[in-house]
Design an enzyme around this catalytic site. Structure first.
Site, PDB file in Angstrom:
ATOM      1  N   ASN A   1      -5.616 -27.114 -73.502  1.00  0.00           N
ATOM      2  CA  ASN A   1      -5.185 -28.621 -72.524  1.00  0.00           C
ATOM      3  C   ASN A   1      -4.381 -27.979 -71.481  1.00  0.00           C
ATOM      4  O   ASN A   1      -3.375 -27.620 -71.934  1.00  0.00           O
ATOM      5  CB  ASN A   1      -4.670 -29.492 -73.633  1.00  0.00           C
TER       6      ASN A   1
ATOM      7  N   TYR B   1      -2.218 -29.303 -68.184  1.00  0.00           N
ATOM      8  CA  TYR B   1      -1.823 -30.308 -67.274  1.00  0.00           C
ATOM      9  C   TYR B   1      -0.993 -29.818 -66.112  1.00  0.00           C
ATOM     10  O   TYR B   1      -1.275 -30.065 -64.805  1.00  0.00           O
ATOM     11  CB  TYR B   1      -0.921 -31.421 -68.102  1.00  0.00           C
TER      12      TYR B   1
ATOM     13  N   GLU C   1      -8.811 -30.611 -72.467  1.00  0.00           N
ATOM     14  CA  GLU C   1      -7.981 -31.695 -71.625  1.00  0.00           C
ATOM     15  C   GLU C   1      -7.835 -31.213 -70.462  1.00  0.00           C
ATOM     16  O   GLU C   1      -7.009 -30.215 -70.350  1.00  0.00           O
ATOM     17  CB  GLU C   1      -7.198 -32.048 -72.580  1.00  0.00           C
TER      18      GLU C   1
ATOM     19  N   ARG D   1     -15.732 -35.438 -76.883  1.00  0.00           N
ATOM     20  CA  ARG D   1     -14.648 -35.123 -77.582  1.00  0.00           C
ATOM     21  C   ARG D   1     -13.825 -36.448 -77.913  1.00  0.00           C
ATOM     22  O   ARG D   1     -13.293 -36.999 -76.985  1.00  0.00           O
ATOM     23  CB  ARG D   1     -13.387 -34.142 -77.090  1.00  0.00           C
TER      24      ARG D   1
ATOM     25  N   GLU E   1      -3.026 -30.328 -79.779  1.00  0.00           N
ATOM     26  CA  GLU E   1      -1.620 -30.071 -79.397  1.00  0.00           C
ATOM     27  C   GLU E   1      -0.379 -30.135 -80.649  1.00  0.00           C
ATOM     28  O   GLU E   1       0.566 -30.934 -80.580  1.00  0.00           O
ATOM     29  CB  GLU E   1      -1.306 -30.935 -78.185  1.00  0.00           C
TER      30      GLU E   1
ATOM     31  N   HIS F   1      -5.344 -35.876 -84.255  1.00  0.00           N
ATOM     32  CA  HIS F   1      -4.897 -35.932 -83.041  1.00  0.00           C
ATOM     33  C   HIS F   1      -3.571 -36.984 -83.028  1.00  0.00           C
ATOM     34  O   HIS F   1      -3.401 -38.162 -82.531  1.00  0.00           O
ATOM     35  CB  HIS F   1      -5.687 -36.616 -81.963  1.00  0.00           C
TER      36      HIS F   1
HETATM   37  C1  FCB Z   1      -1.936 -34.823 -73.815  1.00  0.00           C
HETATM   38  C2  FCB Z   1      -2.489 -35.415 -75.187  1.00  0.00           C
HETATM   39  C3  FCB Z   1      -3.507 -36.487 -75.009  1.00  0.00           C
HETATM   40  C4  FCB Z   1      -3.035 -37.302 -73.732  1.00  0.00           C
HETATM   41  C5  FCB Z   1      -2.680 -36.469 -72.582  1.00  0.00           C
HETATM   42  C6  FCB Z   1      -2.193 -37.097 -71.072  1.00  0.00           C
HETATM   43  O1  FCB Z   1      -0.862 -34.224 -74.381  1.00  0.00           O
HETATM   44  O2  FCB Z   1      -3.204 -34.681 -76.006  1.00  0.00           O
HETATM   45  O3  FCB Z   1      -3.420 -37.416 -75.939  1.00  0.00           O
HETATM   46  O4  FCB Z   1      -1.811 -38.232 -73.783  1.00  0.00           O
HETATM   47  O5  FCB Z   1      -1.763 -35.496 -72.965  1.00  0.00           O
END
Ligand code: FCB
Length: 450
Positions: A292, A294, A363, A81, A170, A125
């Protein structure tokens, strides 16, 4: 390296990949006719980027891409990607197509196919062409149509070889951080007046899906950020604030896409244009839905822990972000909560049921400073893959997983201070060195099918 148990087996055909984005890795901002993006302007404003770095070189991927494809091949991923830079293809965002810019992605896609790696480009992006940004960017409805025109240009050239398309990355972050709080480009601090940018991105997505499908695309998704939101306490004020933040961060984009409506009539009232009509287009069924993930967010009604991602939330907003206590943290201070991924996938199933198409984790990853002995990244990935496997066991239909990121790269307002790569990049020599996590993942993928 940690001596962990082998990962559980993932289903046959499960797609393994890594993610990057154009502005974060390419460099070469003025080469071969590329136009400027909103981020090129933003990085030049004093004080915007933590270490003053400006991504003019970034990882020099624009020149070193063959080496990066060799790394992908060595890693053994089935898909890559990356994102296409809109201003490289259309220097002023619309009108004249820049042949050499498009040629760059054509060569990249060819080389990926030759390496047996499926190209999965993201069309947007965050690098809005500056000419469009100066005319109002995503606050203007016209930008959605310009985006669809650009999607069409790319699809006409690459559509015969691209395996999977991602329209936007995002949109919640661009809306909140870019237009709402001004900590990302374009640096606007509009608070709730940023909401038109949300609607116009969604509209751009819908129009782009139509353009891609007209060119035969049959695997289209979007990469939305998701994560559990937890209230700071049981008080009505904190749970109310958490619910509101949940709406903004988890539902504002997913509800229109998957249910064809906005989650909150109050917010919908702030949106411009023929919203109901637009929602029909926005909710055209997707082939898959990108997540995505985190970390979760702890939200209260008052006070703000300034150390949460360093973002200062103005008092006018009805929520405050807090630092999650008692959690291990990554190098960027983000909480390590693998079970949050299982929960996120559960919540999506509960809320969207049959309207949720198969999911791909577009992600997931972490920043740590170690040059190559990144034991903590291995532990992070291992734990998140187990959490993902647990979600599959609960019935989640997840078809792929992409690590953020292949390379250390330019981490937006954090500049070059946060290293998310499986591969270390020396920012002086631009030498790439696979970290231990790269070797660990290569090994793990061999034990799993693609
Ligand atoms: C996400 C973004 C990516 C990167 C990661 C750590 O929010 O999509 O570009 O910065 O965080």
């Amino acid at each position: 390296m940690t001596s962990q148990q082998p990962l559980p087996a993932f289903p046959d055909g499960f797609l393994w990949g890594v993610s990057t984005s154009a502005f974060q890795i390419e460099g070469a901002p003025a080469e071969d006719g590329r136009g400027p993006s909103a981020w090129d302007a933003f990085v030049r404003e004093p004080g915007r980027i933590k270490d003053g770095s400006d991504a003019t070189v970034a990882t020099d991927h624009y020149h070193r891409w063959p080496e990066d494809i060799a790394l992908l091949r060595e890693l053994g991923v089935g898909a890559y990607r990356f994102s296409i830079s809109w201003p490289r293809v259309l220097p002023s965002g619309s009108g004249r197509v820049n042949g050499p810019g498009l040629d760059f992605y054509d060569r990249l896609v060819d080389a990926l196919c030759e390496a047996g790696i499926r190209p999965a480009p993201t069309l947007f992006h965050w690098d809005t062409p500056l000419a469009l940004e100066e005319g109002g960017g995503w606050l203007r409805r016209e930008t959605a149509q310009r985006f669809a025109d650009y999607a069409e240009v790319v699809a006409a050239r690459l559509g015969d070889r691209v395996a999977h398309w991602i329209t936007l990355n995002e949109p919640a972050e661009l809306t909140l951080l870019g237009y709402g709080l001004g900590v990302h480009a374009p640096g606007e601090r509009l608070l709730f007046d940023a909401l038109p940018a949300a609607h116009h991105q969604l509209l751009g997505h819908g129009l782009a899906v139509r353009a891609l499908r007209a060119h035969g695309a049959c695997s289209i998704g979007i990469a939305n950020s998701h994560g559990p939101v937890q209230p700071l306490s049981d008080s009505a004020a904190d749970t109310g604030a958490a619910d509101f933040y949940d709406t903004l961060s988890n539902r504002l984009f997913a509800d229109p896409l998957l249910l064809g409506r906005y989650p909150d009539p109050g917010l919908a009232a702030l949106l411009p244009g023929p919203v109901d009509e637009d929602l029909k287009l926005i909710s055209e069924p997707l082939d898959w839905y990108g997540v995505n993930y985190y970390q979760p967010t702890l939200v209260g009604a008052d006070g703000s822990a300034g150390d949460f991602a360093g973002i200062d939330i103005p008092a006018e907003l009805p929520f405050a972000l807090h630092r999650m206590p008692d959690r291990e943290r990554t190098g960027s201070g983000w909480a390590v909560v693998p079970e949050g991924l299982t929960e996120t996938l559960r919540t999506l199933r509960e809320r969207y049921g049959e309207r949720l198409p198969p999911v791909v984790i577009t992600e997931n990853g972490c920043a740590y400073p170690e040059r190559t002995e990144d034991t903590r990244r291995i532990a992070f990935l291992d734990a998140h893959l187990r959490a993902l496997h647990a979600a599959l066991a609960e019935g989640a239909d997840v078809r792929g997983y992409f690590v953020w990121s292949l390379l250390d790269n330019f981490e937006w307002a954090e500049g070059c201070t946060q290293r998310f790569g499986l591969v270390h990049v020396d920012y002086t020599t631009l030498e790439r060195t696979p970290k231990d996590s790269f070797h660990w993942l290569r090994h793990a993928l061999r034990g799993n099918r693609r």
